[in-house]
Design an enzyme around this catalytic site. Structure first.
Site, PDB file in Angstrom:
ATOM      1  N   SER A  65       0.739  -1.231   0.203  1.00 46.89           N
ATOM      2  CA  SER A  65       0.087  -0.250   0.190  1.00 46.89           C
ATOM      3  C   SER A  65       1.443   0.705  -0.323  1.00 46.89           C
ATOM      4  O   SER A  65       1.775   1.413   0.076  1.00 46.89           O
ATOM      5  CB  SER A  65      -0.418   0.022   1.206  1.00 46.89           C
ATOM      6  OG  SER A  65      -1.697   1.065   1.185  1.00 46.89           O
ATOM      7  N   TYR A  74      -1.722  -0.153  10.951  1.00 51.16           N
ATOM      8  CA  TYR A  74      -1.747  -0.011   9.548  1.00 51.16           C
ATOM      9  C   TYR A  74      -0.226   0.026   8.427  1.00 51.16           C
ATOM     10  O   TYR A  74      -0.207  -0.846   8.498  1.00 51.16           O
ATOM     11  CB  TYR A  74      -2.804   0.034   8.323  1.00 51.16           C
ATOM     12  CG  TYR A  74      -3.018  -0.091   7.352  1.00 51.16           C
ATOM     13  CD1 TYR A  74      -3.357  -1.253   6.644  1.00 51.16           C
ATOM     14  CD2 TYR A  74      -3.398   0.899   6.527  1.00 51.16           C
ATOM     15  CE1 TYR A  74      -3.449  -1.794   5.861  1.00 51.16           C
ATOM     16  CE2 TYR A  74      -3.328   0.579   5.107  1.00 51.16           C
ATOM     17  CZ  TYR A  74      -3.286  -1.044   4.717  1.00 51.16           C
ATOM     18  OH  TYR A  74      -3.588  -1.294   3.719  1.00 51.16           O
TER      19      TYR A  74
END
Length: 248
Positions: free
Chosen positions: A135, A148
């Site tokens: 990501s 995250y």
């Protein structure tokens, strides 16, 4: 798994929906036989029938499940580490350790388990390729997202380290780092709150799972001497994890 000398096998984790399902379809269209791994077995069974693939139950947070899954994979030319996800948007001061534990188990240790177990088969194939879907959170940080972003930073570091550790061996490594992609990702992060998840993408056109799958397929179909190390992709309207243009 039945195989022939000319069969090229691809393994896709998190293949029951989103980027994983789209990647499985795209790789099948490119001529790969695909092993689909996911917890939601009904979904991967249906997809496997559609693309003439093989569906195998897989929970990457469970070492025994990973071991049983890998035993079913006789040959592996391409591994797509796609399984992962986020839970919550809490400040560090309000962090939920269970959410952190799930994110680290899924994104980091899950990637470690599957990659470690399949690496001998990838090398033995004579032309292996590991694709890890991280990501933009693997290189950026943002408020309320430390659980995250820290997991994705670690996952990215794990993947990039492999490039040097296996230098000289017949295996390539590509990290795909997407920005906003409209999948079930935000629904998982917000505990199934579909309205809150939809608001993440309001006012702009996000990437789709097919967009990411196209890039993955491009990377793994380059000539064997070409290694696309790191590919970051975002919607045109997104500049970073914290900055996007939205139509009012």
């Amino acid at each position: 798994m039945s195989t022939t000398p000319d069969t090229r096998w691809a393994v896709v984790t998190g293949a029951s929906s989103g980027i994983g399902a789209a990647t499985a379809r795209k790789l099948a269209a490119e001529g790969f036989r695909v092993v689909l791994g996911a917890r939601r077995v009904e979904r991967i069974n249906e997809l496997a029938s559609e693309i003439d693939g093989v569906a195998v139950a897989l929970d990457i947070t469970d070492p025994a499940s990973v071991e049983a899954f890998v035993e079913r994979v006789e040959t592996c030319n391409v591994l797509v580490n796609n399984a992962g996800g986020a839970k919550g948007l809490a400040k560090v001061a309000d962090a939920d350790e269970d959410d952190w534990r799930w994110m680290w188990e899924t994104n980091v240790l899950g990637t470690l388990r599957v990659t470690k177990a399949l690496m001998p088969k990838l090398v033995a194939s004579g032309d292996g390729h590991v694709v890890t879907v991280t990501s933009i959170a693997a290189t950026e940080i943002y408020d309320n997202g430390s659980g995250y972003t820290s997991a994705k930073h670690a996952q990215g570091a794990l993947h990039r380290t492999l490039r040097g550790e296996h230098l000289g061996e017949p295996v390539r490594f590509t990290e795909i780092a997407p920005g906003m992609v409209e999948t079930e990702f935000s629904e998982v992060r917000f505990g199934g709150d579909a309205e809150r998840a939809a608001a993440v993408y309001q006012g702009l056109t996000p990437l789709t799972a097919d967009d990411v799958a196209d890039v993955i397929a491009f990377a793994v179909t380059r000539p064997s001497h070409v290694n696309l190390d790191f590919i970051e992709m975002k919607p045109r309207d997104q500049a970073s994890a914290t900055r996007a243009h939205r139509q009012s």
